[in-house]
Design an enzyme around this catalytic site. Structure first.
Site, PDB file in Angstrom:
ATOM      1  N   ASP A 102      23.439  26.820 -34.371  1.00  0.00           N
ATOM      2  CA  ASP A 102      23.659  26.470 -33.290  1.00  0.00           C
ATOM      3  C   ASP A 102      24.252  27.534 -32.427  1.00  0.00           C
ATOM      4  O   ASP A 102      24.080  27.462 -31.073  1.00  0.00           O
ATOM      5  CB  ASP A 102      24.298  25.568 -32.793  1.00  0.00           C
ATOM      6  CG  ASP A 102      23.716  24.275 -32.997  1.00  0.00           C
ATOM      7  OD1 ASP A 102      22.301  24.361 -34.308  1.00  0.00           O
ATOM      8  OD2 ASP A 102      23.510  23.156 -32.839  1.00  0.00           O
TER       9      ASP A 102
ATOM     10  N   CYS B 151      17.518  23.174 -37.003  1.00  0.00           N
ATOM     11  CA  CYS B 151      17.757  23.925 -38.305  1.00  0.00           C
ATOM     12  C   CYS B 151      17.584  24.135 -39.406  1.00  0.00           C
ATOM     13  O   CYS B 151      16.799  25.255 -40.129  1.00  0.00           O
ATOM     14  CB  CYS B 151      19.011  22.579 -38.159  1.00  0.00           C
ATOM     15  SG  CYS B 151      20.372  23.058 -37.001  1.00  0.00           S
TER      16      CYS B 151
ATOM     17  N   LYS C 281      26.471  25.327 -45.353  1.00  0.00           N
ATOM     18  CA  LYS C 281      25.516  24.297 -45.222  1.00  0.00           C
ATOM     19  C   LYS C 281      24.145  24.938 -45.269  1.00  0.00           C
ATOM     20  O   LYS C 281      24.004  26.504 -45.512  1.00  0.00           O
ATOM     21  CB  LYS C 281      25.805  24.007 -42.783  1.00  0.00           C
ATOM     22  CG  LYS C 281      24.484  24.089 -42.934  1.00  0.00           C
ATOM     23  CD  LYS C 281      23.883  23.544 -41.300  1.00  0.00           C
ATOM     24  CE  LYS C 281      22.262  23.456 -41.251  1.00  0.00           C
ATOM     25  NZ  LYS C 281      22.551  22.863 -39.545  1.00  0.00           N
TER      26      LYS C 281
ATOM     27  N   HIS D  89      20.882  22.130 -46.153  1.00  0.00           N
ATOM     28  CA  HIS D  89      20.414  20.635 -45.014  1.00  0.00           C
ATOM     29  C   HIS D  89      18.398  21.304 -45.524  1.00  0.00           C
ATOM     30  O   HIS D  89      17.970  21.449 -45.115  1.00  0.00           O
ATOM     31  CB  HIS D  89      20.951  21.487 -42.733  1.00  0.00           C
ATOM     32  CG  HIS D  89      20.452  20.488 -42.026  1.00  0.00           C
ATOM     33  ND1 HIS D  89      20.351  20.070 -40.983  1.00  0.00           N
ATOM     34  CD2 HIS D  89      19.571  19.130 -42.496  1.00  0.00           C
ATOM     35  CE1 HIS D  89      19.668  19.405 -40.835  1.00  0.00           C
ATOM     36  NE2 HIS D  89      20.109  18.753 -41.352  1.00  0.00           N
TER      37      HIS D  89
ATOM     38  N   HIS E 124      28.165  24.263 -34.249  1.00  0.00           N
ATOM     39  CA  HIS E 124      28.162  22.728 -34.371  1.00  0.00           C
ATOM     40  C   HIS E 124      28.410  22.400 -33.610  1.00  0.00           C
ATOM     41  O   HIS E 124      29.744  22.272 -34.613  1.00  0.00           O
ATOM     42  CB  HIS E 124      26.928  22.703 -35.911  1.00  0.00           C
ATOM     43  CG  HIS E 124      26.011  21.262 -35.911  1.00  0.00           C
ATOM     44  ND1 HIS E 124      26.197  20.297 -35.504  1.00  0.00           N
ATOM     45  CD2 HIS E 124      24.387  21.656 -35.780  1.00  0.00           C
ATOM     46  CE1 HIS E 124      25.558  19.658 -34.834  1.00  0.00           C
ATOM     47  NE2 HIS E 124      23.834  19.939 -35.736  1.00  0.00           N
TER      48      HIS E 124
END
Ligand SMILES: *[C@@H]1O[C@H](CO)[C@@H](O)[C@H](O)[C@H]1NC(C)=O
Ligand SMILES: *[C@@H]1O[C@H](CO)[C@@H](O)[C@H](O)[C@H]1NC(C)=O
Ligand SMILES: *[C@@H]1O[C@H](CO)[C@@H](O)[C@H](O)[C@H]1NC(C)=O
Length: 588
Positions: A46, A85, A144, A146, A300
């Site tokens: 982000d 994302c 991360k 995701h 984030h």
């Protein structure tokens, strides 16, 4: 572009590069075939392009990212394949638009919502890690993911990074989200609780119906069922909120390989644990070659920031978090230095998409800054959601301090690292990324992308065409989000702007901008003001048509069916719902 033409173009690009590298003597005379550098990919979450010093921010401190740019190549038109994302990351690791892998939705759920959903990166997709693993690289993902976890049970891990070419994983299978820290009631949590509440009410009502007679006799008052209903209602509301809380917390966990190490995670130590993991991975693989993808949980929300950085920036908690992430970049680069790996490692830094304009409370902005660009996270076409930092450093091979203004895509990282690692780009599918090396080294003057497409979920919102002979950079918007309130430049009151229905504005004829003269997309061109208007539309329509012909039907992994919480898919380190443990005493 027709399908064969498209793959021919890809092939031609690849061939040109191969020939380029083998025959053109690069400025430093080094032949790169067989050099097989280590590959370190750094991705922020982000982060806006306007949040970084070397992209023009003179009030935030990002000395480590700036140092990368000074010693390497900085891309000024580096474009994410999606403004959120999950789809952007799916495209990054596969080199393909996310509509090809099905890592998009068509019904509004824009990212994988929970760990306990069945959707995820399909097993037949090929990641760069998988190819390099096959070429003898040790591959790691820290941070991360995701891109999904399970298919049928809470432990099958069908979408786990270890099933997608990574030898080593440490981090969050989902994502750090506001819910993890009671940030605010997210839309997804509110929806889940609403559904649980309805379920609990139906149960309460059923029990009440069965036992109404008994209850009246027991309390010997005729309005006893009404009391029962009220109590049932309150209890079901409490139960829904309670289960909601449990699920939300159960989703904020860390995992090493297939084992949950900390659930829920303890934020105060996460940053240190991640850095320690990176350092031990690099040390273990000092002999190389390795590919390490460090996918930061920063920046984030909930903006987890350690004591050392709180209150240190000029930009509140968000700025503090950016500066801490930059410090982490510095720590990681220092590890490379200490291990003597700086010159044998290609380092890349980027963000998965632009900063979130909607992330604000009152007058406080908690999302990123996208500089002069319009729009942000979640908006399919506006530049602010997709134009991100992109920096490559490889001392002695890539020129220091070079800037590239041609359009490039995050999807280009796939063929670039695959080729550097001695692998081959898959020939049985369309790869949308193109090898960046000639552009980075300066052996090819121009980008090979002439058209890039900008999707919002499965809907095409915009496209750009780089008309090289005129140096014009056209951007065409077929639809744009309807801002809320009107003219606000964002969709305040929601997490992100929606992609379809009556919350978007369709443009016929499409909106046209020339980004080379109007990078902020402020002045739409019309057939009256722009003589090339119809020529541009025709060229873009032709490219879109060609692209559409290469699409195959796939099941959409982010659609509600695959993207709803299922109790039996919930990872839990103890019998559900008691997901509470820490097995990570000393870390790796
Ligand atoms: C620098 O970044 C901060 C944090 O996002 C932002 O508030 C500020 O406006 C930016 N400043 C400049 C000059 O771009
Ligand atoms: C993760 O698993 C791989 C084998 O799949 C192994 O080589 C690696 O050491 C494991 N990492 C840890 C920290 O256990
Ligand atoms: C690394 O590369 C740079 C740039 O080519 C060079 O100046 C430096 O001496 C190299 N360092 C080592 C340790 O080889």
């Amino acid at each position: 572009m027709a399908p064969p033409e498209h793959s021919r173009l890809c092939f031609r690009g690849w061939l040109a590069v191969t020939i380029g590298v083998l025959s053109l003597r690069p400025s430093d005379g080094r032949d790169l075939s067989g050099s097989r550098p280590n590959i370190l990919l750094l991705m922020a979450d982000d982060l806006g392009i306007g949040d970084v010093g070397c992209y023009g921010n003179n009030t935030i401190r990002t000395p480590n990212i700036d140092r990368l740019a000074r010693d390497g190549v900085r891309l000024t038109q580096h474009i994410a394949a999606a403004a959120l994302c999950t789809p952007s990351r799916a495209a990054f690791v596969t080199g393909r638009y996310p509509v090809r892998s099905g890592m998009v939705s068509s019904d509004g759920s824009r990212v994988l919502q929970w760990t306990g959903v069945a959707g995820g990166l399909p097993t037949d997709e090929i990641t760069f890690a998988e190819i390099l693993q096959g070429r003898g690289y040790t591959t790691g993902l820290i941070g991360k993911w995701h891109l999904g976890l399970n298919c049928e049970s809470s432990t099958d891990h069908c979408h786990h990074p270890l099933h997608h070419g990574f030898d080593h994983f440490y981090g969050m299978p989902l994502s750090l989200m506001g819910d993890c820290a009671h940030w605010d009631m997210s839309e997804k949590r509110a929806n889940l609780e609403r559904r649980l509440h309805v379920l609990a009410q139906v149960l309460a009502l059923a029990v009440l119906t069965v036992s109404a007679g008994k209850l009246t006799r027991l309390l010997s008052v005729s309005w006893a069922p009404a009391i029962g209903l009220t109590v049932g209602c309150v209890l079901s509301l409490a139960a829904a909120s309670c289960v909601g809380t449990m699920i939300v917390h159960a989703d904020c966990f860390l995992m090493r390989n297939h084992t949950i190490t900390e659930q829920p995670m303890v934020f105060a130590r996460t940053t240190a644990l991640i850095l320690k993991e990176v350092s031990s991975f690099v040390k273990r693989n000092q002999q190389g070659p390795f590919l390490l993808f460090v996918s930061f949980l920063h920046v984030h929300i909930p903006l987890v920031t350690t004591e050392n950085f709180l209150g240190k920036s000029l930009h509140g908690l968000y700025g503090d978090n950016v500066q801490e992430m930059d410090w982490m970049v510095g720590q990681i680069l220092d590890t490379l230095d200490t291990e003597g790996l700086t010159n044998s490692t290609l380092v890349y830094f980027t963000s998965d998409h632009g900063g979130s304009l909607e992330a604000r409370q009152g007058n406080h902005q908690y999302g990123g800054w996208n500089g002069i660009y319009k729009g942000g996270k979640g908006m399919g076409g506006w530049e602010g959601g997709i134009r991100v930092p992109g920096i490559f450093r490889w001392p002695g091979v890539l020129p220091a301090g070079r800037e590239v203004h041609e359009p490039t895509s995050l999807m280009d990282v796939f063929p670039t690292v695959v080729r550097l690692g001695g692998g081959e780009v898959p020939q049985d599918r369309v790869i949308d990324g193109l090898d960046l090396l000639p552009l980075l080294r300066g052996t090819a003057p121009h980008a090979q992308h002439d058209v890039l497409l900008h999707y919002c979920e499965s809907f095409l919102h915009a496209a750009r065409w780089f008309q090289q002979d005129r140096g014009a950079l056209w951007k065409v918007h077929f639809q744009t989000p309807a801002f809320h309130p009107e003219g606000a430049g964002a969709c305040y009151g929601r997490a992100v702007c929606p992609c379809s229905g009556d919350t978007v504005t369709r443009h016929d004829p499409p909106l046209l901008f020339d980004l080379s003269r109007d990078p902020s997309e402020a002045h739409a061109l019309t057939p009256d003001t722009e003589p090339s208007f119809y020529h541009v539309m025709a060229r873009v329509a032709q490219a879109v048509e060609g692209h559409r012909r290469t699409l195959r039907p796939v099941s959409l992994q982010l659609d509600t069916l695959s993207n709803s919480w299922r109790p039996w898919l919930q990872p839990c380190c103890a019998p559900f719902p008691l997901c509470w443990c820490s097995r990570d005493g000393d870390g790796p």
